[in-house]
Each structure stands twice: as structure tokens, then as C-alpha cells.
Scaffold this motif. Sequence first.
Motif, short mmCIF file in Angstrom:
data_model
loop_
_atom_site.label_atom_id
_atom_site.label_comp_id
_atom_site.label_asym_id
_atom_site.label_seq_id
_atom_site.Cartn_x
_atom_site.Cartn_y
_atom_site.Cartn_z
N THR A 4 0.86 -1.19 0.00
CA THR A 4 0.00 0.00 0.00
C THR A 4 0.89 1.23 0.00
N PRO A 5 0.58 2.20 -0.85
CA PRO A 5 1.41 3.40 -0.90
C PRO A 5 1.29 4.21 0.39
N LEU A 27 -0.63 10.32 -8.25
CA LEU A 27 0.59 9.54 -8.13
C LEU A 27 0.63 8.86 -6.77
N ALA A 28 1.55 7.93 -6.62
CA ALA A 28 1.65 7.20 -5.37
C ALA A 28 3.11 7.02 -5.00
N VAL A 29 3.37 7.06 -3.70
CA VAL A 29 4.72 6.83 -3.21
C VAL A 29 4.70 5.59 -2.35
N ALA A 30 5.50 4.59 -2.74
CA ALA A 30 5.53 3.34 -1.97
C ALA A 30 6.53 3.50 -0.83
N GLY A 200 15.84 3.10 5.89
CA GLY A 200 14.49 2.91 5.39
C GLY A 200 13.63 4.16 5.38
N THR A 201 14.26 5.34 5.39
CA THR A 201 13.47 6.57 5.31
C THR A 201 12.90 6.70 3.90
N THR A 202 11.62 7.05 3.82
CA THR A 202 11.01 7.24 2.51
C THR A 202 11.11 8.71 2.12
N PHE A 203 11.61 8.96 0.92
CA PHE A 203 11.74 10.34 0.47
C PHE A 203 10.85 10.59 -0.74
N PHE A 204 10.32 11.79 -0.78
CA PHE A 204 9.66 12.25 -1.99
C PHE A 204 10.28 13.60 -2.30
N LEU A 205 10.97 13.70 -3.45
CA LEU A 205 11.62 14.98 -3.67
C LEU A 205 11.20 15.62 -4.98
N THR A 206 11.18 16.93 -4.97
CA THR A 206 10.98 17.67 -6.21
C THR A 206 12.33 18.25 -6.59
N GLU A 207 12.61 18.28 -7.87
CA GLU A 207 13.95 18.66 -8.28
C GLU A 207 13.91 19.05 -9.74
N HIS A 208 14.73 20.01 -10.12
CA HIS A 208 14.80 20.27 -11.56
C HIS A 208 16.11 19.78 -12.15
N SER A 218 14.25 5.98 -7.70
CA SER A 218 13.93 4.76 -8.40
C SER A 218 12.58 4.90 -9.11
N MET A 219 11.78 5.85 -8.67
CA MET A 219 10.50 6.08 -9.33
C MET A 219 10.42 7.57 -9.66
N ILE A 220 10.15 7.89 -10.91
CA ILE A 220 10.21 9.29 -11.33
C ILE A 220 8.90 9.69 -12.01
N TYR A 221 8.40 10.87 -11.59
CA TYR A 221 7.24 11.45 -12.27
C TYR A 221 7.71 12.73 -12.95
N VAL A 222 7.21 12.97 -14.16
CA VAL A 222 7.61 14.18 -14.87
C VAL A 222 6.42 15.12 -14.97
N LEU A 223 6.62 16.33 -14.49
CA LEU A 223 5.57 17.33 -14.52
C LEU A 223 5.91 18.33 -15.61
N HIS A 224 4.92 18.64 -16.42
CA HIS A 224 5.16 19.61 -17.49
C HIS A 224 3.91 20.45 -17.68
#
Lengths: 254, 322, 286
Positions: A4-5, A27-30, A200-208, A218-224
Motif C-alpha cells: 500500500t502506498p 501519483l503514489a509513493v511506496a 528505510g526513510t522514505t523520500f519524496f523529492l521535487t527537483e529540476h 527509483s520512481m520518477i514522475y515528470v511534470l510539465h
Amino acid sequence: MSETPILQIENLGHSYGRYLVIRDISLAVAPGELTALIGPNGAGKTTFYNAVSGHFRPTRGRVHFNGRDITGVPAHKLVPMGLLRSFQITNIFPNLTVMENILVPLVLHHRKGFAFLPSLRRKKKLYREAEEVLDKVGILSSAYRLANELPYGDKRLVEMAIVLARNPKLVMLDEPTAGMNPEETERMIHLIKELATRFGTTFFLTEHDMKVVFSVASMIYVLHQGVLLAQGDKEAIRANTAVREAYLGGSARD
Amino acid sequence: MADTKRMQTVAGIILVFILFLTGPFILPVYWTMILTEILIMGLLAMSFNLLFGYTGLLSFGQAGFFGVGAYATALFLSKGGNSLFVSLVAALGAGAVAALVIGFLCVRRDEIYFAMITLGFGMMLYTVAHNWLSLTGGSDGLPLLNVPALNLLGREFSLFDPNVMYLFVLTVTALCIFFLWRVVRSPFGLMLTAIRENKQRLAFVGAGVQHLRLAAFVIAGALAGMAGGLFCLFNAMATPDILHWGFSSRPVLMTVLGGSGIFFGPLFGAAIFFGLEQLITSMTENWMIFLGIILVPVVIFFPHGILGTLMDWMRTRTKRAP
Amino acid sequence: MESFLINLLNGLSWGMLLFLISLGLTTVFGVLGILNFAHGSFFMLGAYLCMQIMHIMPSFWSGILVGPLVVALLGVLIERVLLRKVYGRDISFQLLLTFAILLVLDDAVRIIWGPGYHVVEPPAILSGVFTLGTRTYPVYRLFLVIAGPLVGLALWLFFQFSRWGRIIRAAAMDREMAEGVGIRVPMLFTVVFALGTWLAAFGGALAAPHQSLAPSMGERIIIESFIVVVCGGMGSFPGAFAGALILGLFESFGTVFLGSAQMAVPYILLAAVLLVRPYGFFGREV
């Protein structure tokens, strides 16, 4: 993605007046997975980030964290649930020592914020925990220096340590390497990876910065232009023609 | 090394306390009374500095809680109460309650707004004290017709004896200052400095900043009330002018003179303040104008106060020394 | 009905004075970033100088013209010599510096003109009373009711349409950008502070025939204009107008409904605003 995310976002949208900045993002973050959201400046990353982390209430869509609906819940209430954010600008307590910087979130974590009679110095357990956190990010040797006196890269590490001290389930990082020199960037990337794999820390990062994203996530979402263009691991993103055209301008050969 | 430094600090404080204790036995009565006033106003200034120096909130209405405490003591004693202890508890409690109600409104804003709002509500308390004739006696104030004697080990000591009054005030302020010392060194104290440093960051690691501010405001108000109660016993009356913003400026000035970054700075500042007052009023009646003239360079050139700048100077000297 | 009208006029005239004072306070804060505690002292100084000049040139109009200008010159001096040293420093130090100025000015007034009351006669054309049904009302207060909005309108036109006005507004919004486009910011700060002190002193001179002069006259006005700017939002022109008007009217009608407890009206308003809209009528959380 059988688990479950930890973070699940459904059809998120936000508009300022009539201007729709982001729309229909799902989107989902596992847990344990290093997830990144990339996009050029102006793609709506910061709006997305702020809407998710409780800075303001998104005009559309829902955000679920750890199975709970947290849409529009203010940031300070997300903290006890285990969702923490960092800031693009260095956001620390400048005239406190590095140790005190870490003790602040630890005191809050142990619900001792209103304890006004016991001596802080006697709380050896807090100091031990703070040392552990400082050791994790590698600035234990500066523990008794003023945070303000540290070099820029180290200040960002202090900020990371402040976030980690609250023992988060999910850390949202907004452009963690912004303004860093190559050496500091390298150190931050290494740190994020290590925290993810060893603790085991879960990260969600925004980056350019594409390089940073490809080397950690390991999982990438592209926003445009406010919408999700693609998702997948880095090979999939590299191979995606739409991304190449829209974002990489066809010149991503790194 | 940290421990030896700590020992030094504690030894220093004990030494100063002993010096204070010997005061009435070597000083003329007049100076004992000045010293009493320094202690009372120093306590008020230190309560102010919990907000200002530690939490970063500039309160311009601290005299309001001081005055509420003074009137609480005066009312209790003039309505037939005759316990010294209860009269001071009343001052402490009244200061805390007033600070809770007013603080609930004030802590919603900070920086200059906080200064303006606390000034406003402080003046509201002044207006009440000045105009509610049946309760407060209006501009004449409430005189204390009897001050209960201090009962110690079966012997009675009259507080009308300046030396007894001094030692009594010294004991109470020392206890309050010890309490403050504990507060600023507690986890809560760390939260207060964190508010001063970066309240946004603090909120984003899950703190209720307004609640913490309110707690600090109540503690400061309670101690200011206590100082007011002592002041009422010392002067044998409570008058409305001690709630006025002109009076609120005193703890502010003392703190700035002494240095807001140092725990004992405000107390030291109170001593400077009274020293200056003695010096200047012996030459001219217009002491406020001179205070203003002195304050200007202190603000411009001594951003850490006089004691603070002195300590900075000593620190750099010891650093340079081989 | 008559008493309603009288209360209305009272509220408007006091509200207009509050508006002028708050306007100076809020403009100085908006551009210089400094909250001027001594603003009420400039108000008082304006009134006293108006009176003093009337002794030399026996006309109210010369007093109200020259007095505030002298105060504005003093403002220039204070900005150049003192305030300039503390820009960019901690807010509390700026506050304390203006507080020190307040101590000096208030005591100076007490030394020069004594602690007693003084009275300034309104000019002949504005003295006397007019009848309102069965009651009479001072002409001068009516003049205040008209003069206040006129000055406010003139200032609004100045800020909106004149070159200097636009420069000031630009600098209030973004100091660095103003410097970038070649505005001489130090000069601008002096002008704005002088304008602020002039407004306070002009308000004081206007108020002089309306109330008696005493060394504590700056006190009530500064506290109430603090309340106005907290309610209206610091740096907001319409906020200052609305806040001043509401406070003025509440106070004058407060006397009808609350009797002597009307002194609590400003604080009740302040408390209500802090509870319901803590960032003021037009303010937003930052």
C-alpha cells in the motif's frame, strides 16, 4: 508496487483565480521507495509540493497519507502523523548550536515542549538521540558550533537532521541540492541514498536537476505545464519520447 | 570543561547573592531602600526579558501586570486579609490570570504588532485602575493601612523596617529568579529560543507556536504580578501610574541597558537605571529627557547592552590572549 | 435625531484626526519599515508650535502653516542623524530609538511650555456655534469633519498620480527594486519621514483649537492610532481610513450607550478584531 502506498494523490488540481497551475495529478509513493517529481521551473512543482504538504488547501483532488485523508490539513498537524517537509531555502535556527537545532524537534517528538521545570541538560536520552541523528547525516563533529557559522552545505545537512529527528515516515524534500556546489551536491545525494537504504526513510523529492534525480530516484514522475507527462524508472523516463521533446529538448545524452 | 565553567557561574552567583545579603548591614538606610527597588524592578525586567530576550516578543505592556499584582495585594490587605504569603500569591495569581486573558489576544500577532497590542491592553488596565474609583481609589491609589508582620521562627519582624523589607524582597526575588533560571534551561525554554530564532521552522516540526507564546506570556505576567505585589508592600500603596506605559518602558530600558542576551542582564540594567536616576535627579528634575538622551547612543552603539558589550569585549580579549 | 447627528459629527471629527495620524504612522512604516513611537509627540509638538507661532504672528492660519513645517524639519534632522543608523537592525532597536525620541520630546515640551493646560482659539471665521434644531454645535468641529477627508483626498491624489507619490509607493513595495531603477532611496526615506512628521504635526495643529493642550495629549492619539493600524492593517491606506472612522464613531456613540465605560471602546474593538480577523480588515496572513 504491491505494497500500500504511503502517499497517494488523486486528481490533484490547484488554481489561482482562473489560472490553473496544476491539474489532475495522480501519483503514489511506496514505502521505502525514493520517488521524485521533476519538471522545469514553472511546471508547477512548488505549487504541487505546497498543496500536498499542507501549506494551503488544493482546489481539487485528494491527498491520502498512510491511509488517512489529509487534504488541506495544515503542516504542523501533519508532523505528528509522520509527514515532514524541508525548504528550498535553508531553514534552521541560526543562533542556536547544531545540537540545540536537533534537540528542538526531539523535545517536540517526546511531547516535552511545555515541560518548564526539568533541566534540559539532564535529559541525557535526548542528547543521545540527537547525537545519533547528527551522526547519521555526518555533522556530529560540529555539534557544539553555532548553526549559523557552518558552511552552506552543512546548514542544509542540519536542516535534514532537524527533519529526521522527528522520526518521519515520509520526508518531502524541495530541491535538496539547490544552491550547492558539486561537492556538496555529491554529499547530499550520497546521504539521501544512504538514509533510504540503511534506515528505510522514505523520500519524496521535487527537483529540476536531472542528474540528481537520475542518481537517487527509483520512481520518477515528470511534470510539465501543470500535468503529469510520464512516470516510471529512469530507463523508462530516458526512453520516453514525450519527455525528451518537452523537457529534455532532445539533448539528454548524459 | 563545560562543568568547570558551570561551577564558576554557580560560584559567581552565590558570591553576588552573599554580597546582596550583606547590603543592609553596611549600607545606609537610603541605599538599602534603593537596592530594594532595584531588586523589585529587576524582577519585573527579568520577567519582561523572558518574552523579549528569549522568545523575541517585545511587550510594551508589562507594567499592566505589575500593576494588577500591586492592586491584588493592596485589595487583599485592605479588605481585611492579613497574611503576607497570601497577599503575594494573590499578586502572582492576578498577574497570571490577566496575562492569560490578554495574552490570548496578543499572541496572535508578533513583532511590531505585538508591541502595539501589548501597549494598548496595558493602557487599558491603566484606564481601569485610573477610573474605577470604587475599587481602586482612582488616581489617589489604594494605601495600605496595615502591612502584616513577617512571622519567622516565632518572632515577628515588621516590614516597616527597611532592612527587614530588603531581606524579605531579596528572598522572594531570589526564589523567582531561580524559577526563571529553571524555565530558560528547560525543554520549554529551548522552545522559546526556537520561536525567537525561526518560528516558521518550529511550526513545521510540529509545535503550536501560539500556545508556547501564551505560556511564556502567562509566566512573565505572573512574575511581573509578583514584582508588583512586592512593590505595593514596599511603597505601602498601589497607584495607577505604575500601570502606565511610561512605567512599562522601564523594564524595556533596563533590559536594553543591561543586555537582553544575558540572563542577569536586566537586573544589572535595573541597577544602572537607578544609579543614573540618583545621579541625574540630584542635578535636575527633568530626568526623563536625560534618560532619552542616554538611551539614544546605547541603542545605536551598544546593541548588546552595556553588560553584554562588556562581556563580548572580555571574550574577545581572552581569545586574543596567548 | 439631533443627538444622533451630534454624535455622528463628534465621531467623524475625532475619526478624521485619527485618520491623519494613522496615515503618517502607516506611511512611514510602509516605506522605512520603522514603527514610530514618537509619532504622538510630533502631534503634540505640532499643536504647541501652532500656539507659539500664533503668539508671534497672531493668526491661526500662520500657526497651522508654519508649525507643522518646523516639525517636519525636525523630522528631517531626526531621520538623518538618528534613524539612519538603525535601518536593517532588529525591529526592537528601532522601536526603542523612537521611544527615546519620545522621552526627549515629551519632556522638552514639559520644560518649555510647562505642565499646565493651554488653549488655542479657533480663527474668527470658524469660531462660535451653529444651531442644530434645539442644540448648538461648534463650527470648528464641522470644519474638522470637512478638512480631514480633504487632506486625505489630497494625499490619495498625491500617492496615486504624482511622480513622488508613485516613487514612494514603489519603494514601499520593493526597496531593492526601487534602488535598482535609480531612485535615491536615502533621500526618499528622509522625504517620507518628513511627510509623516508633517502629517502628525498638522493633525496636532488642527486639533489645537478643538482640545486643550497638555503634555499628555500625544498619548491618547498614539495609542488609538496604533489600534487603528492594527485593525486596518499596517501600510494600508483604506485600512487606516476605515479603522479611524470606525473607532471614531464607536467612541462617540459609546458615550451614549456605555456612559463612562466608553473608555473601554477602543480596546473592545481591538480585542474583537484580533479574535475575528487577527490580520486586520484587509490584511492577510503572511
